[in-house]
Design an enzyme around this catalytic site. Structure first.
Site, PDB file in Angstrom:
ATOM      1  N   GLU A  35      25.687  39.319  30.464  1.00 57.22           N
ATOM      2  CA  GLU A  35      26.163  38.273  31.374  1.00 57.22           C
ATOM      3  C   GLU A  35      25.033  37.476  32.019  1.00 57.22           C
ATOM      4  O   GLU A  35      25.117  36.256  32.159  1.00 57.22           O
ATOM      5  CB  GLU A  35      27.051  38.883  32.465  1.00 57.22           C
ATOM      6  CG  GLU A  35      28.475  39.199  32.025  1.00 57.22           C
ATOM      7  CD  GLU A  35      28.595  40.465  31.209  1.00 57.22           C
ATOM      8  OE1 GLU A  35      29.683  40.741  30.687  1.00 57.22           O
ATOM      9  OE2 GLU A  35      27.580  41.184  31.087  1.00 57.22           O
ATOM     10  N   HIS A  52      37.528  47.398  37.038  1.00 60.80           N
ATOM     11  CA  HIS A  52      38.249  46.271  36.437  1.00 60.80           C
ATOM     12  C   HIS A  52      39.280  45.680  37.395  1.00 60.80           C
ATOM     13  O   HIS A  52      40.124  44.889  36.986  1.00 60.80           O
ATOM     14  CB  HIS A  52      38.949  46.711  35.146  1.00 60.80           C
ATOM     15  CG  HIS A  52      38.013  46.967  34.011  1.00 60.80           C
ATOM     16  ND1 HIS A  52      37.102  47.995  34.025  1.00 60.80           N
ATOM     17  CD2 HIS A  52      37.835  46.322  32.833  1.00 60.80           C
ATOM     18  CE1 HIS A  52      36.416  47.990  32.896  1.00 60.80           C
ATOM     19  NE2 HIS A  52      36.839  46.977  32.163  1.00 60.80           N
TER      20      HIS A  52
END
Length: 327
Positions: free
Chosen positions: A60, A129
């Site tokens: 990322e 998550h």
């Protein structure tokens, strides 16, 4: 008008903007051949090629930095975070680079960048998550932050975000992708800095955003039967906050409840309360009440997970108590 799922509304926005502007491109993990973790980019690589729908490594910080660099050169990247929680790995690039380069370059560079993807508490996705990152980034100068909540505003806001000359963090909720709504066939854009008055009322102002808009809507069905008349505002823009709309409502109702999925400590509601007290304290007939998620990692267990976030019955009870307060 055509009925459209929210994830397809987002896909249509990206498709239209890519067709209109060759500088727009998408990058992220599995956005190409796989079509994105929630199919927002499905089949776009076949239409636009692998250089405009770019599959990236699991890195990322690297691909976010690359996207910012490409924005400096005149491209308009759309980063898809497979899960918004993963973008914590790119916090430095988003905060120190995307947020500040337009200022530190003396306005010589623009950063037309969109960072979008799923977040929020899903159904047993586990703590890592189930992140809500809006408050993490709210203190970063130079960013615009938007949270979509319906297929209609998802499409109009994303198209506007892609055309904006500044970095936009575009939050989608993992449990809203399958919402359906009739969308206009003609093109439309929505402002990135405006809240939406979902329901007009006189008893109390309810400020909310993202998935909690729908929990509030469920609560309203009960409250209306009991004779209550709340006003509901979907904030949509989390940075900047639309205090013109917020203030107009508070001057009418004189009571405020904030319903968020963000954590209570340091959340969006915390900033709202501070700003309301600074600007509109004399308009309040009662202290501002916030309903927020508990300050704990989201449990995997479904029953415990439900207990960590605000439910419609809690909203009903909060309105009843606030309206019952004597001035």
């Amino acid at each position: 008008m055509a009925q459209t799922l929210l994830f397809n509304a987002l896909r249509a926005a990206i498709d239209e903007e890519m067709a209109n502007d060759p500088t727009v491109y998408v990058l992220g993990e599995d956005v190409g051949h796989y079509g994105g973790s929630y199919k927002v980019t499905k089949d776009l690589y076949q239409k636009y090629g692998e250089l405009r729908v770019l599959d990236t490594p699991i890195a990322e910080n690297s691909f976010t930095g690359m996207a910012i660099g490409s924005a400096l050169t005149g491209l308009r990247p759309i980063i898809e975070g497979m899960n918004m929680g993963f973008l914590l790995l790119a916090f430095n690039q988003i905060a120190n680079n995307a947020g500040m380069l337009r200022y530190t370059s003396g306005g010589n560079f623009k950063i037309p960048l969109v960072i979008r993807g799923p977040g929020g508490v899903g159904r047993q996705l586990g703590a890592e998550h189930s992140q809500r990152l809006e408050a993490y980034f709210q203190a970063v100068p130079g960013l615009k932050i938007v949270a979509c909540s319906t297929p209609y505003n998802a499409k109009g806001l994303l198209k506007a975000a892609i055309r904006d000359e500044n970095p936009v963090l575009f939050f989608e909720h993992v449990l809203l992708y399958n919402l359906k709504e009739d969308l206009p066939e003609e093109e439309y854009l929505l402002p990135l800095d405006k809240a939406e008055v979902v329901r007009s009322g006189k008893d109390v102002t309810i400020l909310t955003y993202s998935r909690m808009r729908h929990h509030v809507t469920q609560a309203i069905q009960t409250l209306e039967k009991q004779g209550y008349d709340p006003e509901v505002i979907d904030l949509i823009s989390l940075k900047p906050l639309d205090f013109e709309t917020i203030g107009s409502s508070i001057r009418k109702t004189h009571r405020v409840i904030i319903v968020e999925e963000c954590m209570k400590t340091g959340g969006i509601a915390a900033e709202l309360i501070a700003s309301i007290n600074e600007r509109l304290f004399d308009e309040l007939d009662a202290p501002v009440l916030r309903l927020s998620s508990q300050d704990i990692p989201t449990p995997y267990n479904g029953t415990l997970e439900r207990l960590t976030i605000v439910q419609p019955e809690q909203i009903v009870e909060a309105v009843q108590k606030m309206v019952a307060m004597k001035v």
